[in-house]
Design a protein around this motif. Structure first.
Motif, short mmCIF file in Angstrom:
data_model
loop_
_atom_site.label_atom_id
_atom_site.label_comp_id
_atom_site.label_asym_id
_atom_site.label_seq_id
_atom_site.Cartn_x
_atom_site.Cartn_y
_atom_site.Cartn_z
N LEU A 165 0.86 -1.07 -0.04
CA LEU A 165 -0.02 0.02 -0.03
C LEU A 165 0.86 1.18 -0.07
O LEU A 165 0.59 2.24 -0.93
CB LEU A 165 -0.85 0.10 1.16
CG LEU A 165 -1.70 1.48 1.43
CD1 LEU A 165 -2.56 1.68 0.38
CD2 LEU A 165 -2.25 1.13 2.87
N HIS B 251 4.00 -0.98 -7.22
CA HIS B 251 3.51 -2.31 -6.81
C HIS B 251 3.96 -3.12 -8.21
O HIS B 251 3.16 -3.21 -9.05
CB HIS B 251 2.13 -2.55 -6.45
CG HIS B 251 1.88 -3.76 -5.85
ND1 HIS B 251 0.49 -4.25 -5.53
CD2 HIS B 251 2.68 -4.74 -5.65
CE1 HIS B 251 0.46 -5.37 -5.10
NE2 HIS B 251 1.60 -5.98 -5.14
N THR C 130 -7.31 -7.98 0.36
CA THR C 130 -7.21 -6.57 -0.42
C THR C 130 -7.25 -7.06 -2.15
O THR C 130 -6.72 -7.80 -2.38
CB THR C 130 -5.93 -5.99 -0.26
OG1 THR C 130 -5.77 -5.82 1.04
CG2 THR C 130 -6.11 -4.55 -0.94
N ILE D 231 -7.53 -5.79 -5.69
CA ILE D 231 -6.83 -4.50 -6.31
C ILE D 231 -7.34 -4.72 -7.75
O ILE D 231 -6.91 -5.77 -8.35
CB ILE D 231 -5.43 -4.70 -6.18
CG1 ILE D 231 -4.97 -4.63 -4.69
CG2 ILE D 231 -4.76 -3.59 -6.87
CD1 ILE D 231 -3.54 -4.94 -4.41
N SER E 106 -4.43 2.90 -7.81
CA SER E 106 -5.33 3.61 -6.86
C SER E 106 -5.92 4.80 -7.99
O SER E 106 -5.31 5.29 -8.99
CB SER E 106 -4.81 4.27 -5.83
OG SER E 106 -4.11 5.44 -6.26
N HIS F 285 -3.92 7.62 -3.31
CA HIS F 285 -3.10 7.41 -2.32
C HIS F 285 -2.42 5.97 -2.29
O HIS F 285 -1.48 5.92 -1.46
CB HIS F 285 -3.99 7.51 -0.77
CG HIS F 285 -4.59 8.88 -0.54
ND1 HIS F 285 -3.90 10.06 -0.48
CD2 HIS F 285 -5.91 9.24 -1.07
CE1 HIS F 285 -4.78 10.85 -0.55
NE2 HIS F 285 -6.01 10.41 -0.78
N GLY F 286 -2.80 5.27 -2.87
CA GLY F 286 -2.36 3.97 -2.90
C GLY F 286 -1.25 4.08 -4.10
O GLY F 286 -0.89 4.97 -4.58
N GLY G 288 -7.33 4.46 -2.19
CA GLY G 288 -6.42 3.95 -1.49
C GLY G 288 -6.51 4.65 -0.08
O GLY G 288 -5.73 4.19 0.95
N ARG H 128 -7.82 2.16 2.50
CA ARG H 128 -6.59 1.04 2.85
C ARG H 128 -5.59 1.65 3.88
O ARG H 128 -5.38 1.14 4.79
CB ARG H 128 -5.92 0.55 1.69
CG ARG H 128 -6.57 -0.31 0.59
CD ARG H 128 -5.73 -0.67 -0.56
NE ARG H 128 -4.76 -1.52 -0.06
CZ ARG H 128 -3.63 -1.77 -1.14
NH1 ARG H 128 -3.52 -1.29 -2.15
NH2 ARG H 128 -2.76 -2.62 -0.58
N TYR I 24 -10.01 -0.73 -5.17
CA TYR I 24 -9.75 -1.41 -3.87
C TYR I 24 -10.89 -1.87 -3.13
O TYR I 24 -11.78 -1.06 -2.73
CB TYR I 24 -8.98 -0.61 -2.93
CG TYR I 24 -7.36 -0.11 -3.61
CD1 TYR I 24 -6.71 -0.84 -4.23
CD2 TYR I 24 -7.18 1.37 -3.52
CE1 TYR I 24 -5.59 -0.66 -4.76
CE2 TYR I 24 -5.86 1.65 -3.88
CZ TYR I 24 -5.16 0.66 -4.69
OH TYR I 24 -4.15 1.29 -5.00
N SER J 287 -11.38 -4.04 0.42
CA SER J 287 -10.82 -4.26 1.75
C SER J 287 -11.60 -5.29 2.33
O SER J 287 -12.79 -4.97 2.95
CB SER J 287 -10.23 -3.38 2.69
OG SER J 287 -9.21 -2.55 1.94
#
Ligand code: SF4
Lengths: 202, 478
Positions: free
Chosen positions: A139, A144, A171, A173, A177, A191-192, B229, B232, B276, B278
């Motif tokens: 994260l 990634h 998670t 994905i 993000s 943010h990711g 995100g 997360r 995303y 979670s």
């Protein structure tokens, strides 16, 4: 005095509710497509992630190529990824003992495996199992790199959930993000990790 | 009890009046039309990809009906599962109780700032304001919520709360509210500005607050669906996580998620899957928060459950598809509804949660519709919104005493909204706002509406406009 719990449950029980309804599950729980890996490739790419198909034996070379191309020098990694993935010319920081958050925030990227991938929706699922590490590992770094093995790929969402264990932290994905909060224009990268790169290994 | 339910905003004008003001705001309407048109088209595309979409909707409807039929059993089951996995479950009868529970938990951690991931439940109970009053700053981390918070504004859409703002306006809001100003008004630069603004807060936060999209009764798994995100970050970095969820957010089993994880993203952001999702159950040693609190919120839900027609609103998964297809919403925007729940779902949910049809504002909401039925067609859990609207209108009429000027304005709007043909005629003749009071008088309605105004010398509605009320309310709050 009633507790809030007692009172809420009593309110529910006081209501004359419908008798239980049978749940029709005639939707498609499994689906077959001619080329499931091709579909995954197409759908992940659709989210503006970068996807490569690679033979299992070529994985270390491909990892090295990709990292060199991005001029990556430090990579965080779960301590249990296959050792050959940790190619030379990069400083690998295994998450064992756990990397401090501040350090995770300064690495160039993270390399992980995954638990399941869903072709139809272009989704990769991490379950904190082998080669994936704790959730914050994938994260906080901005890049990634994720390895998906062909046998981890299913077609539909129901097939994926059937393979996952609900008790684990999961998670899902689907691409890097993103936000569509400004005039519903999709922008990748908030943010990711702003870059998601996927290696599909066959 | 006896305390007002904050699900509707105190002092909001009744819907027709607020709508009238919004209709005059051409920028707002342009922003809204562009946004809703885009998302409608995208949604139709991703829905058409699934041959079994109708069957998924039927399953979604049935699963949620099963939840409502066995709510007590499933809640107790969820509590047991979450507790067994190291979480702590709290129950809250109303907004005030939920806010107090959360504030106490935050104080126990010694934190004076919390990071928040967008949640309808916490907006519904006015948690941010309650925390602020208790000396705790709540930082919204969802981009749209951040725009709303920094702009000292109100949300206007469930999913895209700042849908009423365009890029230039957002840049201005950020310029004023951030240490570093955005490089331009390009969405990319605005997102980058938000990333930098929030990064340090994420890395240092001790407590996070979230809502929940789903909770699995059998396994105690909580699901949060998001894009940026920030969710997360909130769900994994802080030591303590507090999740507030309405008691209807349950699904019975893990397998049921296979239905909703297909229905929700395609209906809401019109994506095959959101970036995303979670899922967590209680506490996982060495991974994520060490303390997890789940607050189960009633706040009018059990009362809604008691209404045999109205209870179907509790199936809602907050996808916002009904907003994006609603002709009334597209023209008035979300703020006119005077509630955190705008659009067709707001028109049936807000008054039921508020539970007071003597409140004129709440009672005006079921009239905020032309009953065209588009909302019902797209709803992934098949809530028959027109049916509930009609049902609630009857209740509003029953609750109504004397006809005040407000009531007559409301009735005028209702009369047109009640019939798609009249609505269309009013549209064609010019602006919808013609049927509402302007310059202190209700204008003659065009076409078929004229009959109504002719037979009644409609009196003036009170002077204060939505905008004026808005400004006043802001000054009071800041
Ligand atoms: S009522 Fe239906 S369409 Fe509207 S937000 Fe709820 S689930 Fe979505």
């Amino acid at each position: 005095m009633f507790s809030a719990r007692d009172e809420i449950l009593a309110r529910i029980r006081a209501v004359n509710r419908a008798s239980p309804v049978p749940i029709p599950r005639d939707y498609e729980r499994t689906r077959t497509v001619p080329d499931v890996l091709g579909l995954l490739d197409e759908r992940v790419t659709d989210y503006k992630a970068i996807v490569h198909r690679v033979a299992e034996a070529q994985l270390p070379d491909r990892i090295a190529d990709r990292l060199a191309l991005r001029s990556v020098s430090t990579m965080a990694v779960p301590s249990d990824v296959p050792p050959e993935w940790r190619v030379p010319a990069v400083t690998w920081l295994p998450d064992e003992p756990p990397l401090p958050l501040a350090e995770l925030d300064t690495v160039d990227g993270v390399l992980t495996g995954c638990a399941v991938a869903i072709a139809e929706t272009g989704t990769i699922v991490l379950d904190a199992g082998a080669g994936q590490g704790r959730r914050m590992l994938s994260l906080v770094p901005d890049y990634h790199l994720c390895v998906v093995r062909a046998d981890q790929v299913v077609t539909s969402v129901p097939e994926a959930l059937a393979r996952l264990e609900p008790g684990r932290p999961l998670t899902f994905i689907s691409g890097p993000s993103a936000t569509s909060d400004i005039e519903l224009d999709r922008v990748e990268g908030v943010h990711g990790p702003r870059t998601l790169e996927v290696l599909i290994a066959t | 009890m006896g305390v007002r339910n904050p699900v509707t905003w105190l002092g909001s004008p009744v819907f027709p009046k607020a709508a009238h003001e919004a209709l005059a705001d051409t920028q707002l309407r342009r922003n809204l039309r562009k946004a809703t048109t885009t998302i409608r088209t995208k949604r139709a595309g991703v829905v058409a990809e699934l041959d079994d979409w109708e069957r998924l909707r039927q399953a979604g409807e049935a699963i949620k009906d099963d939840v409502l039929a066995n709510l007590d059993t499933y809640l107790v089951r969820l509590e047991k599962a979450v507790t067994a996995r190291g979480g702590v479950v709290h129950w809250a009868r109303d907004a005030e109780e939920a806010n107090r529970i959360v504030l106490d938990l935050v104080r126990a951690e010694g934190a004076d700032e919390v990071v928040k991931v967008k949640s309808m439940a916490t907006a519904e109970i006015g948690l941010n304001e309650a925390l602020e009053a208790g000396g705790v700053r709540a930082v919204e981390t969802d981009l749209a919520e951040l725009i709303v918070q920094l702009g000292d504004d109100r949300p206007s859409h469930i999913l895209v709360p700042a849908i009423h703002r365009n890029r230039a306006e957002i840049r201005d809001v950020f310029r004023r509210g951030m240490a570093e100003e955005p490089a331009s008004d390009e969405p990319r630069d605005l997102a980058e500005a938000a990333r930098r603004h929030l990064r340090r807060k994420f890395l240092s936060a001790k407590v996070a607050i979230s809502g929940a999209n789903f909770a699995v009764a059998d396994t105690g798994s909580i699901v949060v669906v998001e894009s940026e995100g920030n969710g997360r970050m909130c769900l994994t970095l802080p030591e303590t996580l507090i999740t507030v969820m309405g008691i209807e957010k349950l699904v019975p089993s893990w397998q049921d998620l296979e239905v909703f994880l297909q229905l929700l993203p395609r209906s809401s952001t019109a994506e095959r899957m959101n970036p995303y999702t979670s899922v967590w159950s209680g506490v996982t040693p060495g991974d994520g928060p060490r303390r997890f609190h789940l607050v189960l919120l009633d706040n009018g839900r059990t009362a809604t459950l008691a209404d045999q027609v109205g209870r179907q609103a509790l199936r809602c998964i907050r996808c916002s598809a009904c907003l994006n297809v609603c002709p009334v919403y597209e023209r008035t925007g979300g703020q006119a509804y005077g509630s955190v729940y705008p659009g067709p779902i707001g028109a049936i949910l807000a008054p039921q949660l508020a539970g007071d049809m003597h409140d004129e504002q709440a009672a005006s909401l079921p009239y905020a519709s032309s009953l065209c039925g588009a909302c019902y067609e797209v709803c992934p859990v098949r809530i028959n919104i027109p049916e509930v609207l009609t049902h609630l209108r009857a209740e509003a009429v029953r609750a109504k005493g004397k006809r005040t000027p407000e009531a007559i304005a409301m009735a005028a709007a209702a009369w047109v909204f009640a019939d798609p043909k009249r609505y269309e005629a009013a549209q064609k003749a010019g602006s919808l706002s013609r049927l509402l009071a302007r310059d202190g008088r209700i204008k003659r309605l065009p076409g078929p509406g004229a009959k109504w105004t002719d037979s009644r010398d409609a009196p003036a509605v009170p002077k204060e406009s939505f905008r004026a009320w808005w400004r006043k309310n802001h000054v009071q709050r800041s």
